[in-house]
Each structure stands twice: as structure tokens, then as C-alpha cells.
Design a protein around this motif. Structure first.
Motif, PDB file in Angstrom:
ATOM      1  N   UNK A 210       0.881  -1.435  -0.492  1.00  0.00           N
ATOM      2  CA  UNK A 210       0.254   0.202   0.182  1.00  0.00           C
ATOM      3  C   UNK A 210       0.721   1.329  -0.011  1.00  0.00           C
ATOM      4  N   UNK A 211       1.947   1.208   0.472  1.00  0.00           N
ATOM      5  CA  UNK A 211       2.966   3.055   0.806  1.00  0.00           C
ATOM      6  C   UNK A 211       4.104   1.774   1.598  1.00  0.00           C
ATOM      7  N   UNK A 212       5.520   2.968   0.785  1.00  0.00           N
ATOM      8  CA  UNK A 212       6.365   2.273   0.879  1.00  0.00           C
ATOM      9  C   UNK A 212       7.165   3.672   1.229  1.00  0.00           C
ATOM     10  N   UNK A 213       8.045   3.649   2.713  1.00  0.00           N
ATOM     11  CA  UNK A 213       8.795   5.567   2.004  1.00  0.00           C
ATOM     12  C   UNK A 213       8.946   5.894   3.828  1.00  0.00           C
ATOM     13  N   UNK A 214      10.195   6.651   3.700  1.00  0.00           N
ATOM     14  CA  UNK A 214      10.292   6.539   5.382  1.00  0.00           C
ATOM     15  C   UNK A 214       9.286   7.035   6.663  1.00  0.00           C
ATOM     16  N   UNK A 215       8.962   6.885   7.280  1.00  0.00           N
ATOM     17  CA  UNK A 215       8.089   6.796   8.287  1.00  0.00           C
ATOM     18  C   UNK A 215       7.978   8.455   8.610  1.00  0.00           C
ATOM     19  N   UNK A 216       8.896   9.567   8.472  1.00  0.00           N
ATOM     20  CA  UNK A 216       8.248  10.890   8.539  1.00  0.00           C
ATOM     21  C   UNK A 216       7.381  11.092   7.395  1.00  0.00           C
ATOM     22  N   UNK A 217       7.477  10.902   5.887  1.00  0.00           N
ATOM     23  CA  UNK A 217       6.641  10.990   4.701  1.00  0.00           C
ATOM     24  C   UNK A 217       5.495  10.141   5.614  1.00  0.00           C
ATOM     25  N   UNK A 218       5.814   9.471   5.898  1.00  0.00           N
ATOM     26  CA  UNK A 218       3.959   7.726   5.778  1.00  0.00           C
ATOM     27  C   UNK A 218       2.912   9.104   6.936  1.00  0.00           C
ATOM     28  N   UNK A 219       3.723  10.075   7.720  1.00  0.00           N
ATOM     29  CA  UNK A 219       2.494  10.737   9.093  1.00  0.00           C
ATOM     30  C   UNK A 219       2.426  12.053   8.093  1.00  0.00           C
ATOM     31  N   UNK A 220       3.106  12.641   6.554  1.00  0.00           N
ATOM     32  CA  UNK A 220       2.840  13.664   6.454  1.00  0.00           C
ATOM     33  C   UNK A 220       1.526  13.396   4.931  1.00  0.00           C
ATOM     34  N   UNK A 221       2.024  12.092   4.389  1.00  0.00           N
ATOM     35  CA  UNK A 221       1.541  10.993   3.070  1.00  0.00           C
ATOM     36  C   UNK A 221       0.020  10.952   3.123  1.00  0.00           C
ATOM     37  N   UNK A 273     -13.368  33.837  20.915  1.00  0.00           N
ATOM     38  CA  UNK A 273     -14.712  34.976  20.393  1.00  0.00           C
ATOM     39  C   UNK A 273     -15.384  34.967  20.920  1.00  0.00           C
ATOM     40  N   UNK A 274     -15.932  33.666  20.762  1.00  0.00           N
ATOM     41  CA  UNK A 274     -17.742  32.475  21.215  1.00  0.00           C
ATOM     42  C   UNK A 274     -16.476  32.449  23.088  1.00  0.00           C
ATOM     43  N   UNK A 275     -16.180  32.811  23.855  1.00  0.00           N
ATOM     44  CA  UNK A 275     -15.682  32.955  25.530  1.00  0.00           C
ATOM     45  C   UNK A 275     -15.160  31.870  25.798  1.00  0.00           C
ATOM     46  N   UNK A 276     -14.449  30.729  24.038  1.00  0.00           N
ATOM     47  CA  UNK A 276     -13.686  29.845  25.645  1.00  0.00           C
ATOM     48  C   UNK A 276     -12.685  29.573  25.962  1.00  0.00           C
ATOM     49  N   UNK A 277     -12.622  29.866  26.737  1.00  0.00           N
ATOM     50  CA  UNK A 277     -10.921  30.255  27.510  1.00  0.00           C
ATOM     51  C   UNK A 277      -9.523  29.330  27.064  1.00  0.00           C
ATOM     52  N   UNK A 278      -9.528  29.098  26.069  1.00  0.00           N
ATOM     53  CA  UNK A 278      -8.270  28.146  25.705  1.00  0.00           C
ATOM     54  C   UNK A 278      -6.897  28.207  26.484  1.00  0.00           C
ATOM     55  N   UNK A 279      -6.627  27.016  26.636  1.00  0.00           N
ATOM     56  CA  UNK A 279      -5.372  27.251  27.877  1.00  0.00           C
ATOM     57  C   UNK A 279      -4.536  26.546  27.245  1.00  0.00           C
ATOM     58  N   UNK A 280      -3.824  25.948  26.355  1.00  0.00           N
ATOM     59  CA  UNK A 280      -3.556  25.136  24.932  1.00  0.00           C
ATOM     60  C   UNK A 280      -3.170  25.427  24.248  1.00  0.00           C
ATOM     61  N   UNK A 281      -2.422  25.225  23.188  1.00  0.00           N
ATOM     62  CA  UNK A 281      -2.920  25.215  21.163  1.00  0.00           C
ATOM     63  C   UNK A 281      -2.050  24.860  20.578  1.00  0.00           C
ATOM     64  N   UNK A 282      -1.760  23.989  19.607  1.00  0.00           N
ATOM     65  CA  UNK A 282      -0.807  23.291  19.513  1.00  0.00           C
ATOM     66  C   UNK A 282      -1.629  22.284  17.707  1.00  0.00           C
ATOM     67  N   UNK A 283      -0.853  22.632  16.886  1.00  0.00           N
ATOM     68  CA  UNK A 283      -0.678  21.970  15.405  1.00  0.00           C
ATOM     69  C   UNK A 283       0.394  20.718  15.052  1.00  0.00           C
ATOM     70  N   UNK A 284      -0.081  19.326  15.000  1.00  0.00           N
ATOM     71  CA  UNK A 284       0.643  18.592  14.375  1.00  0.00           C
ATOM     72  C   UNK A 284      -0.225  17.708  13.733  1.00  0.00           C
ATOM     73  N   UNK A 285       0.960  16.891  13.075  1.00  0.00           N
ATOM     74  CA  UNK A 285       0.973  16.071  12.143  1.00  0.00           C
ATOM     75  C   UNK A 285      -0.227  14.580  13.333  1.00  0.00           C
ATOM     76  N   UNK A 286      -0.557  13.768  12.004  1.00  0.00           N
ATOM     77  CA  UNK A 286      -1.247  12.243  12.590  1.00  0.00           C
ATOM     78  C   UNK A 286       0.156  11.428  13.257  1.00  0.00           C
ATOM     79  N   UNK A 287      -0.239  10.953  14.659  1.00  0.00           N
ATOM     80  CA  UNK A 287       1.151   9.670  14.570  1.00  0.00           C
ATOM     81  C   UNK A 287       0.331   7.981  14.270  1.00  0.00           C
ATOM     82  N   UNK A 288       2.064   7.988  14.135  1.00  0.00           N
ATOM     83  CA  UNK A 288       1.453   6.437  13.497  1.00  0.00           C
ATOM     84  C   UNK A 288       0.206   5.991  13.299  1.00  0.00           C
TER      85      UNK A 288
END
Length: 308
Positions: A210-221, A273-288
Motif C-alpha cells: 500500500x505504501x513504502x517510504x520514510x516514517x516521517x513521510x508516511x505521517x505527512x502523506x 470570540x466565542x468565549x472559550x477559555x483556551x489554555x493550550x493550542x498546537x498543530x501537529x501531523x497524525x501519529x503513526x
């Protein structure tokens, strides 16, 4: 020349397909994981590579030719089924495999005792393997695989029965050997092991590649971008139509495949703006792990009709 060469490799069991036209190369010193749900062909692929099963088509070469036990390339293979030598003493089995891989008897005995001490089994050296716990037996079978420092390690579900402490010990031990130049093929359902120990990954599905590649590329692709945040209080039912998914008390995320650099900032602004008190925030790729679930879904929880 690649240490491992697999080209157009197929294996059929009557009308059932074990593997279908698998193709990859692996150079000496590289590491690769083979993953997929039960019945996807992982074990069949390994057995064809090691000459334990004759393929229907294609080639599977180790150091330029089909592997034979007398070949100079030394292989440490940990199979999925590990019921042999149960009545023998731990030290005797380790010493045997050390001598089979070229160590003289004294060196083999010394290496065996060193391994048992490192794994916390020094006091069990003269105990029959069948008298050990499942985790201890697994350590012994791994020791059989490692004796003589093989050039190629082929490990099929190596940490089955291990607790987190022993998994960490195993990872350290394998990383030391690959760091010294050993080649690694890892067959596992444990995606954290893949991330910790391997550079490349091969996904199988229904016997096909189904897929062959680098581990880091697999998470992105194969994965998605996940914007996660923690908050205090309650999350409104809708926040500017964002498809948010609660992940537990005070945690939520937005999954998106689009490459939108400004999206996290827009989401954060709308939450505030909706009044949600955000205490932490991050964007990441999916884990394996998340990639695996996304690819296979419920099929990963089902046993194949043929265990291949």
C-alpha cells in the motif's frame, strides 16, 4: 548492491493471496518496519525472504541471492511462533545459538551471561525456559536472536508480553545494535516501536503493497493535520461551523487535510470570540497510530481467514 532485494514477490495459497507483487530494497545498516492488520501478509513476506516459504513469483534476495542457512550473512530471526526449546535451560539455548553464529564456546557462554545480566535474568540462567513468565521467555527468545551480533535482525512482534519498562529496555538494546551497523526488519502492530527504531515503513493491505517510504513521510502523506487545544469550562455546540471533536474533558481537536497555514490562527480567534477559555493550542501531523487507524479502521481488529 542492496542487502535485501525484493522484486515482484507474490505468494498464493490456492485461490487465496498471501502477498502480491511486493517490491523494495534495503541497504546494509538501514531499518524498516512492515505493518498492516492481521492477515495482510507480513509474516508470509518475511518467510519468503528467509527461504522458509517458496514464493509463487518474483525474487527475494539477501546479499544477492535467495537466502540459505549456510550463507555468510548472519541472520537473527525472531518468529511469531516461539514454542521451541521450552524444556531446555536458558543458558544452554543461548550458548547453542552463539556457537551456531560463529562464537567459540567460551565467548558464547560469556555473551550469554552478559545478556542475561543486562536483561535482569542472571539468576534464571539454569532454569528451563518453560518455567519462566511470558515476559521472561520473550527476553530469552530475543537473546537467541541477538547472540553472535547478526548482520540482519528480523523481529516479528518482538515486545509481545512486555511491560513499559521492558519495552524501553528492548528499544535501547536494539538501538545499540542498529547503531553498530546491524540491519533491522521489524514486524509489529506497535507504532511507537516503528517511530523509535526504524527509518522506513512498508504498509501492507490484503497482501498488496500500500505504501513504502520514510516514517516521517508516511505521517505527512497518509495522515492528517490535527489542531488540538485545551480549554476551561464548556465548549459551545458550534464555533463558527468548525468541525470540532471533543477528545475528553477539556480537550478538543480539529482534523483537516488541507494545507491551510492560517487555519490555526483563525480557529483560535473564533474560539476566543466565542468565549472559550483556551489554555493550550498546537498543530501537529497524525501519529503513526492515528495513520494506522485511518488506513485500516475496523479491518485492523479482525483476524484474517488465513494467518499470513
Amino acid at each position: 548492491m542492496a542487502l535485501i532485494e525484493v522484486k515482484g514477490l507474490s505468494k498464493r495459497y490456492g485461490s487465496a493471496i498471501g502477498i502480491d507483487r511486493i517490491q523494495f530494497n534495503l541497504d546494509a545498516g538501514e531499518s524498516m518496519a512492515i505493518v498492516g492488520p492481521n492477515g495482510s501478509g507480513k509474516t508470509t513476506l518475511v518467510r519468503c525472504l528467509l527461504g522458509l516459504v517458496e514464493p509463487s513469483e518474483g525474487i527475494a534476495h539477501v546479499a544477492g541471492s535467495p537466502y540459505q542457512p549456510a550463507d555468510p550473512t548472519r541472520i537473527g530471526y525472531l518468529p511469531e511462533d516461539r514454542g521451541h526449546f521450552q524444556r531446555d535451560r536458558v543458558i544452554d539455548v543461548l550458548r547453542l545459538f552463539g556457537t551456531l553464529r560463529g562464537l567459540d564456546p567460551k565467548a558464547s557462554a560469556r555473551k550469554a551471561h552478559e545478556y542475561l545480566e543486562e536483561m535482569g535474568l542472571g539468576s534464571q540462567a539454569f532454569t528451563p525456559i518453560q518455567a519462566l513468565s511470558n515476559g521472561q521467555q520473550q527476553k530469552v527468545h530475543l537473546g537467541i536472536t541477538f547472540m553472535g551480533d547478526p548482520d540482519l535482525l528480523v523481529l516479528d512482534e518482538p515486545t509481545r508480553g512486555f511491560d513499559p519498562v521492558n519495552k524501553t529496555l528492548f528499544n535501547k538494546y536494539v538501538a545499540e545494535r542498529t547503531g553498530r551497523g546491524a540491519t533491522l526488519i521489524l514486524v509489529t502492530h506497535q507504532m511507537q516501536e516503528v517511530e523509535d527504531l526504524t527509518e522506513r515503513i512498508l504498509f501492507l493491505d490484503g497482501g498488496a503493497q500500500h505504501y513504502l517510504g520514510a516514517v516521517s513521510d508516511a505521517k505527512r502523506d497518509l495522515g492528517e493535520t490535527r489542531t488540538e487545544f485545551t480549554f476551561l469550562g464548556e465548549l459551545p455546540t458550534t464555533v463558527n461551523d468548525w468541525p470540532l471533536a471533543l477528545q475528553g474533558s477539556g480537550r478538543a481537536e480539529l482534523i483537516h487535510t488541507e494545507d491551510l497555514d492560517a487555519l490555526p490562527e483563525h480557529l483560535l480567534s473564533d474560539l476566543l470570540a466565542a468565549g472559550v477559555r483556551v489554555t493550550g493550542f498546537q498543530t501537529r501531523l497524525s501519529s503513526l497510530d492515528e495513520v494506522f487507524v485511518r488506513m485500516y479502521g475496523e479491518s485492523a481488529e479482525m483476524e484474517g481467514e488465513i494467518s499470513v
